[in-house]
Design an enzyme around this catalytic site. Sequence first.
Site, short mmCIF file in Angstrom:
data_model
loop_
_atom_site.label_atom_id
_atom_site.label_comp_id
_atom_site.label_asym_id
_atom_site.label_seq_id
_atom_site.Cartn_x
_atom_site.Cartn_y
_atom_site.Cartn_z
N ASP A 37 0.87 -1.17 0.00
CA ASP A 37 0.00 0.00 0.00
C ASP A 37 0.91 1.22 0.00
OD1 ASP A 37 -1.71 2.18 0.89
OD2 ASP A 37 -3.13 0.66 1.54
N ILE A 38 0.66 2.20 -0.88
CA ILE A 38 1.54 3.36 -0.96
C ILE A 38 1.26 4.39 0.14
CG2 ILE A 38 2.07 3.12 -3.40
CD1 ILE A 38 0.06 5.41 -3.93
N GLU A 82 -12.91 1.93 -0.89
CA GLU A 82 -11.98 2.89 -1.46
C GLU A 82 -11.60 2.62 -2.92
OE1 GLU A 82 -9.73 -0.19 0.89
OE2 GLU A 82 -11.51 0.98 1.25
N HIS A 132 -10.28 -6.57 -2.61
CA HIS A 132 -8.93 -6.64 -2.07
C HIS A 132 -8.95 -6.88 -0.57
CE1 HIS A 132 -10.10 -2.38 -1.82
NE2 HIS A 132 -9.24 -2.24 -0.83
N HIS A 145 -6.58 -6.28 2.93
CA HIS A 145 -5.45 -5.59 3.56
C HIS A 145 -4.80 -6.56 4.54
CE1 HIS A 145 -6.65 -1.38 2.50
NE2 HIS A 145 -7.86 -1.93 2.46
#
Length: 130
Positions: free
Chosen positions: A29-30, A88, A93, A95
């Site tokens: 994650d950026i 988002e 996805h 996390h």
Amino acid sequence: MASIFSKIVNGEIPSHKIVEDENYLAFLDITPLVEGHVLVIPKKEVDYIFDLDDELYTGLLLFAKKVARQLKTAIPCKRIGVAVIGLEVPHAHVHLVPLNQMDDINFSRPKMKVTNEELAITAEKIKAVV
């Protein structure tokens, strides 16, 4: 229109890939909550995780499990937290977040600001674990 994650899968947007196979991809994650915050996605774009067919859904979780083991070895922590928010980005996805305290997986707190170089170093630490 393709999601940002599909653009990452297609190589249109750079990312710090951790591991991938023909169906799944894990990348940093950026804007992480903590160092080592990884996103795990199916390469097939499906908006809502519970709309994935059973094979893709269970495969995603098994792939995430492998990544979590690798992550826990690379990033010192008590556990790897798992979260599925799904609001988002319109691409299913998961996390994976290294946890030392409950607040480490609090998505309402400010995200870390990390450089591309710092992300590259973290990615290499995780990829070095076999």
